[in-house]
Motif scaffolding. Structure first.
Motif, PDB file in Angstrom:
ATOM      1  N   LEU A 177      -4.754  -2.399   8.151  1.00 52.14           N
ATOM      2  CA  LEU A 177      -4.364  -3.764   8.517  1.00 52.14           C
ATOM      3  C   LEU A 177      -4.043  -3.882  10.003  1.00 52.14           C
ATOM      4  N   ARG A 178      -3.516  -2.816  10.591  1.00 54.02           N
ATOM      5  CA  ARG A 178      -3.176  -2.850  12.017  1.00 54.02           C
ATOM      6  C   ARG A 178      -4.410  -2.818  12.909  1.00 54.02           C
ATOM      7  N   THR A 179      -5.551  -2.446  12.348  1.00 55.24           N
ATOM      8  CA  THR A 179      -6.785  -2.415  13.139  1.00 55.24           C
ATOM      9  C   THR A 179      -7.593  -3.704  13.009  1.00 55.24           C
ATOM     10  N   GLU A 180      -7.112  -4.676  12.231  1.00 52.36           N
ATOM     11  CA  GLU A 180      -7.831  -5.939  12.063  1.00 52.36           C
ATOM     12  C   GLU A 180      -7.848  -6.729  13.364  1.00 52.36           C
ATOM     13  N   ASN A 181      -8.864  -7.595  13.477  1.00 54.39           N
ATOM     14  CA  ASN A 181      -8.980  -8.418  14.681  1.00 54.39           C
ATOM     15  C   ASN A 181      -7.814  -9.394  14.829  1.00 54.39           C
ATOM     16  N   ASN A 182      -7.230  -9.769  13.705  1.00 50.88           N
ATOM     17  CA  ASN A 182      -6.134 -10.728  13.724  1.00 50.88           C
ATOM     18  C   ASN A 182      -4.949 -10.154  12.943  1.00 50.88           C
ATOM     19  N   PRO A 183      -4.350  -9.054  13.445  1.00 50.53           N
ATOM     20  CA  PRO A 183      -3.335  -8.346  12.660  1.00 50.53           C
ATOM     21  C   PRO A 183      -2.066  -9.161  12.423  1.00 50.53           C
ATOM     22  N   GLN A 184      -1.782 -10.167  13.299  1.00 55.01           N
ATOM     23  CA  GLN A 184      -0.552 -10.941  13.125  1.00 55.01           C
ATOM     24  C   GLN A 184      -0.547 -11.739  11.825  1.00 55.01           C
ATOM     25  N   VAL A 185      -1.753 -11.986  11.274  1.00 55.43           N
ATOM     26  CA  VAL A 185      -1.828 -12.677   9.981  1.00 55.43           C
ATOM     27  C   VAL A 185      -1.097 -11.877   8.913  1.00 55.43           C
ATOM     28  N   PHE A 186      -1.169 -10.544   9.028  1.00 59.52           N
ATOM     29  CA  PHE A 186      -0.593  -9.673   8.006  1.00 59.52           C
ATOM     30  C   PHE A 186       0.788  -9.143   8.401  1.00 59.52           C
ATOM     31  N   SER A 187       1.356  -9.635   9.477  1.00 59.39           N
ATOM     32  CA  SER A 187       2.621  -9.080   9.972  1.00 59.39           C
ATOM     33  C   SER A 187       3.731  -9.039   8.921  1.00 59.39           C
ATOM     34  N   PRO A 188       3.885 -10.065   8.047  1.00 56.12           N
ATOM     35  CA  PRO A 188       4.970  -9.960   7.051  1.00 56.12           C
ATOM     36  C   PRO A 188       4.702  -8.915   5.969  1.00 56.12           C
ATOM     37  N   TYR A 189       3.463  -8.423   5.902  1.00 50.49           N
ATOM     38  CA  TYR A 189       3.080  -7.540   4.801  1.00 50.49           C
ATOM     39  C   TYR A 189       2.700  -6.137   5.279  1.00 50.49           C
ATOM     40  N   LEU A 190       2.960  -5.836   6.558  1.00 47.61           N
ATOM     41  CA  LEU A 190       2.621  -4.513   7.082  1.00 47.61           C
ATOM     42  C   LEU A 190       3.681  -3.501   6.670  1.00 47.61           C
ATOM     43  N   PRO A 191       3.320  -2.457   5.932  1.00 48.12           N
ATOM     44  CA  PRO A 191       4.311  -1.454   5.515  1.00 48.12           C
ATOM     45  C   PRO A 191       4.691  -0.540   6.676  1.00 48.12           C
ATOM     46  N   ASP A 192       5.938  -0.114   6.691  1.00 46.70           N
ATOM     47  CA  ASP A 192       6.378   0.865   7.684  1.00 46.70           C
ATOM     48  C   ASP A 192       5.885   2.254   7.274  1.00 46.70           C
ATOM     49  N   ASP A 193       5.781   3.125   8.270  1.00 44.20           N
ATOM     50  CA  ASP A 193       5.259   4.466   8.013  1.00 44.20           C
ATOM     51  C   ASP A 193       6.271   5.290   7.207  1.00 44.20           C
ATOM     52  N   SER A 194       5.779   5.916   6.156  1.00 47.97           N
ATOM     53  CA  SER A 194       6.640   6.783   5.335  1.00 47.97           C
ATOM     54  C   SER A 194       6.054   8.189   5.259  1.00 47.97           C
ATOM     55  N   SER A 195       5.377   8.595   6.341  1.00 45.32           N
ATOM     56  CA  SER A 195       4.705   9.901   6.362  1.00 45.32           C
ATOM     57  C   SER A 195       5.682  11.055   6.186  1.00 45.32           C
ATOM     58  N   GLU A 196       6.904  10.883   6.701  1.00 37.22           N
ATOM     59  CA  GLU A 196       7.872  11.977   6.613  1.00 37.22           C
ATOM     60  C   GLU A 196       8.218  12.281   5.158  1.00 37.22           C
ATOM     61  N   ALA A 197       8.405  11.223   4.361  1.00 36.63           N
ATOM     62  CA  ALA A 197       8.703  11.423   2.938  1.00 36.63           C
ATOM     63  C   ALA A 197       7.506  12.034   2.218  1.00 36.63           C
ATOM     64  N   VAL A 198       6.313  11.567   2.562  1.00 36.12           N
ATOM     65  CA  VAL A 198       5.098  12.105   1.947  1.00 36.12           C
ATOM     66  C   VAL A 198       4.953  13.588   2.261  1.00 36.12           C
ATOM     67  N   LYS A 199       5.152  13.940   3.534  1.00 33.89           N
ATOM     68  CA  LYS A 199       5.012  15.342   3.958  1.00 33.89           C
ATOM     69  C   LYS A 199       6.035  16.231   3.252  1.00 33.89           C
ATOM     70  N   LEU A 200       7.262  15.744   3.149  1.00 39.30           N
ATOM     71  CA  LEU A 200       8.310  16.526   2.501  1.00 39.30           C
ATOM     72  C   LEU A 200       7.938  16.847   1.056  1.00 39.30           C
ATOM     73  N   ILE A 201       7.418  15.863   0.349  1.00 33.07           N
ATOM     74  CA  ILE A 201       7.077  16.068  -1.064  1.00 33.07           C
ATOM     75  C   ILE A 201       5.856  16.971  -1.209  1.00 33.07           C
ATOM     76  N   LEU A 202       4.787  16.658  -0.466  1.00 33.01           N
ATOM     77  CA  LEU A 202       3.536  17.405  -0.626  1.00 33.01           C
ATOM     78  C   LEU A 202       3.628  18.820  -0.077  1.00 33.01           C
ATOM     79  N   ASP A 203       4.522  19.067   0.906  1.00 36.23           N
ATOM     80  CA  ASP A 203       4.725  20.435   1.399  1.00 36.23           C
ATOM     81  C   ASP A 203       5.508  21.277   0.411  1.00 36.23           C
ATOM     82  N   THR A 204       6.285  20.630  -0.431  1.00 32.52           N
ATOM     83  CA  THR A 204       7.131  21.352  -1.385  1.00 32.52           C
ATOM     84  C   THR A 204       6.445  21.532  -2.730  1.00 32.52           C
TER      85      THR A 204
END
Length: 672
Positions: A177-204
């Protein structure tokens, strides 16, 4: 639970920051829910979010009657369909819950409605993005429920990995969604990054763990050294024993040496009596057999201790590591919950876009004025489930400051109720942010929607059908507002004719004279209400068009200006299969009552008495119920033909021919 305890649960200083301090009953209800969880030993409640206040000014207000009457969530019977079923094209469980919430809480804020419409419009015009979103969202698990299970330590290892994989997909959606030509359309629906939680689980966690910790294989290889050694020992016990046997054969020279196991002695070396003299001195004899001896060594016993305790040790270590992981996750819960909320809303909007494109829905125009204009509107539920050979007939609707109330007349089954609901559902869909089943819609924002349709009772509470009807109507009239839309269907039909007409007219006048001037659709069988148009400036008459061909009625489902003077109730009764004698009698009574109504005495409510069939030989034709008395030229023709027949000169064959001719006239209207 005290307010202090509630504030502690949500890690805030006081409840004032939540804006609910002025709602004591709400605070008590929240406290009761938390107390229940504590008493039932739900000690892990980190996932619970603080209570929030739903402001009346933010959402359309609908009572339970309206939600039920419009069949938003559930149909009125098991064979019907609800609006929820028609609009639910969500791919995630929490998306479905979001749609349900939107359906009972449509928006009043123009800017928020337009924001949703922009997303739907963008997705309709970008098919690649729409397909990408729906394909990826199909792979997302129920993040909200999985998070709750993780918080309560009730999640299984496999569910936890699925949880992490779902978060990974959500991250990928956000990147796209952040790479769209008009990303501000989706601004209320853009999820924050949760990579740290994903990495913690998948590394364990192991990539494909079992559901149960008891089965082992939960923690990823390489994460814990001692655990890896124990697993290696367990998985390669046979290889280890083979190596130990080979070593002992080489040291002792006993080529026939065997390694065995039983539940009494554990692991042992077995030596045939022929080679007893070669047994090493450090071996310990445990059992004597007829032709052999069994021994153990310190090294073999150590191996036995390790291998037999490995499973328990593996379970203990994996359980501890799994618990430590779950204790770490709450630091990410806030972000994950917010992402689930955003993705759930995006999921609903993706469904809106696909359905709007498939079903030819149009984008409604919302304006800041009191107006409702619908051109060629359609009922979203009925249209979707019509047989393929039938086409839904669209109709218009128009209300403004000069056109406040529409009185709609027409027979049963002509489509009045469908039209009423159609208007309300189009308004609801528009304020949900969805496109609507119409060619064009321009409307202001409604704050309240009321409906009074259908017939039901509440006998357990001592309320008859008419009492329920009046209770619902009273609620509408007492809670009117300037931005209300009112749907009334057959008010007053549960009582006598004069009472019903009086009540229906009084309600129509009340709505017209109300300072709020709510837009109202008023369907009725009381044709006397057609007089309102000439007496009140903002009331207009409409009727559902019907054609009568060869004595049969045909519903055209088309709304036209002007009132209707006929209900065609007897025709509908005939279509329903009422016995012919009952239909004929109804027609006689109707004809007589209409004559009485138009007479000077004007005694329309006096019911004609049923003629008594005479058993005497006297001429009592005036008292008999005879089809010859009906005002019908065809029947008069049959009567004349029968009277002309000379029965004494008629042969049986001629009688059958004559009877067949009469039957042909009755069935097809042919002349004799």
């Amino acid at each position: 639970m005290t307010q202090k305890a509630k504030a502690k649960q949500f890690q805030i200083k006081s409840l004032k920051g939540l804006g609910i301090q002025e709602i004591p009953l709400g605070i008590i209800a929240a406290g009761a829910a938390l107390s229940y969880l504590k008493e039932t030993h739900h000690s892990h409640l980190a996932h619970l979010k603080p209570p929030i206040r739903l402001h009346e000014n933010d959402f359309v207000w609908m009572d339970s009657f309206t939600i039920t009457n419009l069949e938003l969530i559930q149909p009125s019977d098991s064979k019907g369909k609800s609006l929820m079923e028609v609009l639910d094209d969500t791919k995630t469980a929490f998306g479905g819950r979001t749609l349900r919430k939107w359906m009972v809480l449509p928006l009043k804020d123009l800017s928020k409605i337009n924001q949703r419409q922009k997303v739907v419009s963008h997705l309709i015009g970008n098919e690649d993005l729409s397909e990408f979103l729906q394909e990826n969202l199909s792979e997302v698990g129920d993040v909200e429920r999985l998070l709750a299970r993780a918080s309560a330590f009730k999640i299984t290892p496999k569910q936890l990995v699925w949880f992490a994989q779902s978060l990974l997909v959500i991250n990928q959606v956000g990147k796209r969604l952040r790479t769209e030509n008009n990303p501000q359309v989706f601004s209320p629906y853009l999820p924050d990054d949760s990579s740290e939680a994903v990495k913690l689980i998948l590394d364990t966690m192991d990539p494909d763990p079992p559901h149960s910790l008891l089965k082992g294989g939960v923690i990823k290889k390489g994460f814990h050294q001692e655990l890896d050694q124990l697993k290696d020992l367990r998985d390669h016990a046979k290889d280890y024993l083979e190596k130990l046997k080979d070593k002992e054969i080489e040291n002792s020279g006993i080529q026939s040496l065997k390694v065995g196991f039983n539940s009494v002695f554990g692991y042992f070396f077995e030596v045939r009596n022929l080679h007893k003299d070669k047994v090493p001195t450090h071996w310990i004899r445990k059992q004597t057999l007829v032709s052999a001896e069994r021994y153990i060594s310190e090294e073999l016993k150590d191996f036995e201790t390790k291998i037999l305790g490995a499973e328990d040790k593996i379970y203990q270590i994996e359980s501890k590591l799994f618990e430590d992981l779950l204790l770490t996750l709450p630091t990410f819960f806030g972000v994950i919950q917010q992402n689930a909320l955003k993705i759930g809303e995006l999921d609903v909007l993706c469904g809106f876009a696909r359905l709007s494109k498939e079903r030819n829905y149009s984008r409604p125009t919302l304006v800041d004025q009191k107006k409702l204009s619908i051109k060629m509107g359609r009922h979203p539920v009925i249209e979707n489930y019509l047989p393929s050979n039938l086409k839904y007939i669209p109709n218009d609707a128009f209300f403004d400051l000069n056109h406040q109330i529409a009185v709609i007349t027409g027979p049963n089954m002509s489509g009045k109720s469908a039209y009423l609901r159609q208007v309300a559902l189009i308004v609801l869909m528009a304020q949900m942010g969805c496109y609507v089943p119409a060619k064009e819609v321009e409307m202001g924002v409604f704050g309240r929607i009321f409906t009074r349709v259908g017939a039901s009772d509440n006998l357990s509470q001592g309320e008859s059908t008419f009492m329920v009807e009046m209770t619902e109507t009273a609620r509408i009239l007492n809670y009117l507002s300037e931005d209300s839309l009112v749907i009334l269907d057959e008010i007053g039909r549960g009582t006598s004719t004069f009472d019903g007409i009086s009540i229906a007219r009084a309600i129509a006048e009340f709505l017209h004279d109300s300072p709020f001037k709510p837009f109202t659709l008023f369907a009725t069988h009381y044709h006397e209400l057609n007089e309102l148009e000439s007496e009140f400036e903002r009331i207009q008459n409409f009727h559902v068009k019907v054609e009568q061909i060869d004595g049969k009625i045909h519903f055209l489902r088309s709304l036209e200006k002007g009132g209707s003077e006929h209900s065609f109730g007897i025709n509908v009764a005939k279509m329903a299969g009422l016995p012919g004698l009952a239909i004929q009698r109804a027609e006689v009574i109707l004809s007589q009552m209409e004559s009485l109504k138009n007479s000077e005495e004007n005694t329309a409510t006096k019911m004609p008495k049923k003629e008594v069939l005479s058993t005497s030989n006297q001429n009592d034709s005036a008292l008999q119920l005879s089809f010859f008395q009906l005002d019908d030229p065809v029947l008069e023709q049959i009567r004349e033909q029968i009277l002309e027949i000379d029965i004494n000169a008629l042969t049986p064959v001629e009688a059958l021919v004559k009877l067949n001719q009469i039957k042909a006239v009755l069935s097809g209207g042919k002349k004799i």
